[in-house]
Design an enzyme around this catalytic site. Structure first.
Site, short mmCIF file in Angstrom:
data_model
loop_
_atom_site.label_atom_id
_atom_site.label_comp_id
_atom_site.label_asym_id
_atom_site.label_seq_id
_atom_site.Cartn_x
_atom_site.Cartn_y
_atom_site.Cartn_z
N ALA A 129 15.88 -1.04 -16.38
CA ALA A 129 17.04 -1.82 -15.92
C ALA A 129 16.69 -2.67 -14.70
O ALA A 129 17.13 -3.83 -14.58
CB ALA A 129 18.21 -0.89 -15.61
N ALA A 172 3.92 -7.03 -8.11
CA ALA A 172 4.47 -5.95 -7.28
C ALA A 172 5.73 -5.36 -7.91
O ALA A 172 6.69 -6.08 -8.19
CB ALA A 172 4.78 -6.47 -5.88
N TYR A 175 14.10 2.32 -14.36
CA TYR A 175 12.97 1.39 -14.24
C TYR A 175 13.18 0.15 -15.09
O TYR A 175 13.07 -0.98 -14.62
CB TYR A 175 11.66 2.08 -14.65
CG TYR A 175 10.54 1.12 -14.97
CD1 TYR A 175 10.09 0.23 -14.01
CD2 TYR A 175 9.95 1.10 -16.24
CE1 TYR A 175 9.06 -0.68 -14.32
CE2 TYR A 175 8.94 0.21 -16.54
CZ TYR A 175 8.50 -0.67 -15.58
OH TYR A 175 7.50 -1.56 -15.87
N THR A 197 7.84 -6.17 -18.36
CA THR A 197 7.51 -5.09 -19.28
C THR A 197 8.30 -5.21 -20.58
O THR A 197 9.40 -5.80 -20.60
CB THR A 197 7.82 -3.73 -18.63
OG1 THR A 197 7.69 -2.68 -19.59
CG2 THR A 197 9.25 -3.70 -18.11
N ASP A 198 7.77 -4.61 -21.64
CA ASP A 198 8.51 -4.56 -22.91
C ASP A 198 9.68 -3.58 -22.86
O ASP A 198 10.56 -3.61 -23.73
CB ASP A 198 7.59 -4.20 -24.07
CG ASP A 198 6.87 -2.86 -23.91
OD1 ASP A 198 7.04 -2.19 -22.87
OD2 ASP A 198 6.10 -2.49 -24.83
N GLU A 199 9.74 -2.74 -21.84
CA GLU A 199 10.80 -1.74 -21.77
C GLU A 199 12.18 -2.34 -21.55
O GLU A 199 13.20 -1.68 -21.78
CB GLU A 199 10.49 -0.69 -20.70
CG GLU A 199 9.22 0.09 -21.01
CD GLU A 199 9.06 1.35 -20.17
OE1 GLU A 199 10.08 1.98 -19.86
OE2 GLU A 199 7.92 1.68 -19.84
N PRO A 217 0.28 17.90 -20.72
CA PRO A 217 1.70 17.93 -21.10
C PRO A 217 2.10 16.76 -21.98
O PRO A 217 1.92 15.59 -21.62
CB PRO A 217 2.42 17.87 -19.75
CG PRO A 217 1.47 17.17 -18.84
CD PRO A 217 0.08 17.53 -19.30
N LYS A 224 13.72 -3.85 -13.93
CA LYS A 224 12.86 -4.95 -14.37
C LYS A 224 13.67 -6.00 -15.14
O LYS A 224 13.41 -7.20 -15.02
CB LYS A 224 11.72 -4.42 -15.23
CG LYS A 224 10.67 -3.65 -14.46
CD LYS A 224 9.97 -4.49 -13.38
CE LYS A 224 9.04 -5.51 -13.97
NZ LYS A 224 8.29 -6.25 -12.90
N ASP A 266 11.25 17.30 -23.38
CA ASP A 266 11.26 15.84 -23.30
C ASP A 266 12.00 15.39 -22.04
O ASP A 266 12.83 16.10 -21.50
CB ASP A 266 11.93 15.26 -24.54
CG ASP A 266 11.39 13.89 -24.91
OD1 ASP A 266 10.66 13.30 -24.09
OD2 ASP A 266 11.70 13.42 -26.02
N LEU A 305 0.83 -1.21 0.00
CA LEU A 305 0.00 0.00 0.00
C LEU A 305 0.87 1.26 0.00
O LEU A 305 0.68 2.17 0.80
CB LEU A 305 -0.98 0.01 1.18
CG LEU A 305 -2.03 -1.11 1.17
CD1 LEU A 305 -2.95 -0.97 2.37
CD2 LEU A 305 -2.85 -1.11 -0.12
N LEU A 345 0.09 8.31 -18.63
CA LEU A 345 -0.35 9.27 -19.64
C LEU A 345 -1.86 9.42 -19.74
O LEU A 345 -2.38 10.55 -19.70
CB LEU A 345 0.22 8.86 -21.01
CG LEU A 345 -0.17 9.78 -22.17
CD1 LEU A 345 0.47 11.16 -22.01
CD2 LEU A 345 0.26 9.14 -23.50
#
Length: 360
Positions: A161, A81, A159, A133-135, A214, A163, A290, A34, A199
């Protein structure tokens, strides 16, 4: 039998828990610390359900993990998580390493010790499903083919890295110890109950408040958008039929630029909640400086999960986005409660300077 869902009070995790209990009778133990993005209200429909147990705690608490696994005779862990926002990882990367890498390691260790003590038949049936994630794959050029499960890792943010590190640990625990793991790498999720730092909910709520929307840089960054209900269905399918040790990419086959996403969002709001002055919400779009190292394009090739497990997304981007907008419009009380002072401070920190730089 019982499944343990980590991060089950967050955006994707809570949708997964609600969908699971709507379709199945198998009990769920939800573990969530939480933190700012975890919201117990997300689980309100099942908090009194006898099939559901909520536990407030951290995946880094080894003793708690061991106790939960043993006392509930857990047959599968679904690991949502994570710290999950690139912008936050740029401002404060340490929390991402602690949760995503160290936390996943401690969860794997607890799972390994528990699994090794199970009878052989229960060992064979046990699963550790890691949601990623795909990142982790980095960025694509406009004409590059989408990411596949064999695309080399090239994470570009703290982030991503963190994951990637957790993915490698999961792979290692399968290869070294034989722990029956599954990994899913998904594209950008959207839908009900998403914390308004991402977003779509960020721009939706700012539009309704009459504030600037933005858009980083030129707004031409491309993402593959996946409705959260489709993602949850894919995770269930991988848990049911995935091959231990395998990775499955989950995507929506919906590549959109950030600018196109916000423009379509504004068009929907013009129809469903028009401005009082008759103007379009598109007038609130504002281009800002950016963010550092912003990846240009992500795209998922989801043919493996389609061919091997028979899963495909049910929602188009248009249908999923309308469901999302209608949910937020119908749950403004939820929005008010999650937009705490800490959230407003973060928005000012993240976007205030950029808006000022653009003179807007």
């Amino acid at each position: 039998m019982t499944i343990l869902v980590t991060g089950g009070a967050g955006f994707i995790g809570s949708n997964f828990v609600l969908d699971w209990l709507a379709e199945r009778d198998e009990p769920v133990v939800t573990l969530d610390a939480l933190t700012y993005a975890g919201n117990l209200e997300n689980l309100a429909p099942v908090l009194d359900d006898p099939r559901h147990t909520f536990v407030k705690g951290d995946i880094g608490e080894s003793a708690l993990l061991q106790q939960l696994l043993a006392s509930h005779r857990v047959r599968a862990i679904v690991h949502f998580a994570a710290e999950s926002h690139v912008d936050r990882s740029i401002l404060g990367p340490e929390a991402f390493v602690q949760t995503n890498v160290v936390g996943t390691f401690r969860l794997l260790e607890a799972a390994r010790h528990y699994w090794q003590q199970l009878p052989l038949s229960e060992q064979e049936a046990f699963r550790f499903l890691h949601v990623s994630t795909d990142e982790v794959y980095g960025t694509l050029e406009p004409d590059d083919p989408p990411f596949t499960e064999t695309t080399p890792y090239a994470p570009n943010s703290p982030y991503a890295a963190s994951k990637a590190g957790s993915d490698h640990l999961v792979r290692a625990y399968h290869h070294t110890y034989g722990l029956p793991t599954l990994t899913t790498n998904c594209s950008n999720n959207y839908g009900p109950r998403q914390f308004p730092e991402k977003l779509i909910p960020l721009c939706l709520l700012r539009a309704l408040a009459g504030e600037p929307l933005p858009i980083y840089g030129d707004g031409q960054q491309i993402r593959d958008w996946l409705y959260v209900g489709d993602h949850c269905a894919a995770v269930r399918r991988v848990l049911d039929a995935g091959t231990p040790g395998e990775t499955y990419n989950i995507g929506g086959w919906n590549e959109q630029t950030n600018l196109a996403v916000v423009t379509e969002l504004c068009t929907l709001l013009d129809r469903l909640a028009p401005r009082g002055d008759g103007r379009s919400y598109r007038d609130q779009i504002t281009f800002v400086a950016d963010r550092p190292g912003h990846d240009r394009r992500y795209a998922i090739d989801a043919r493996k999960i389609a061919c091997e497990l028979g899963w495909q997304p049910a929602e188009s981007f248009a249908t999923g986005l309308e469901k999302t907008v209608r949910w937020y419009l119908a749950h403004r009380d939820w929005v008010e409660r999650v937009q705490s002072g800490a959230y407003r401070d973060w928005v000012r920190t993240q976007y205030g300077a950029r808006l000022s730089q653009e003179g807007r």
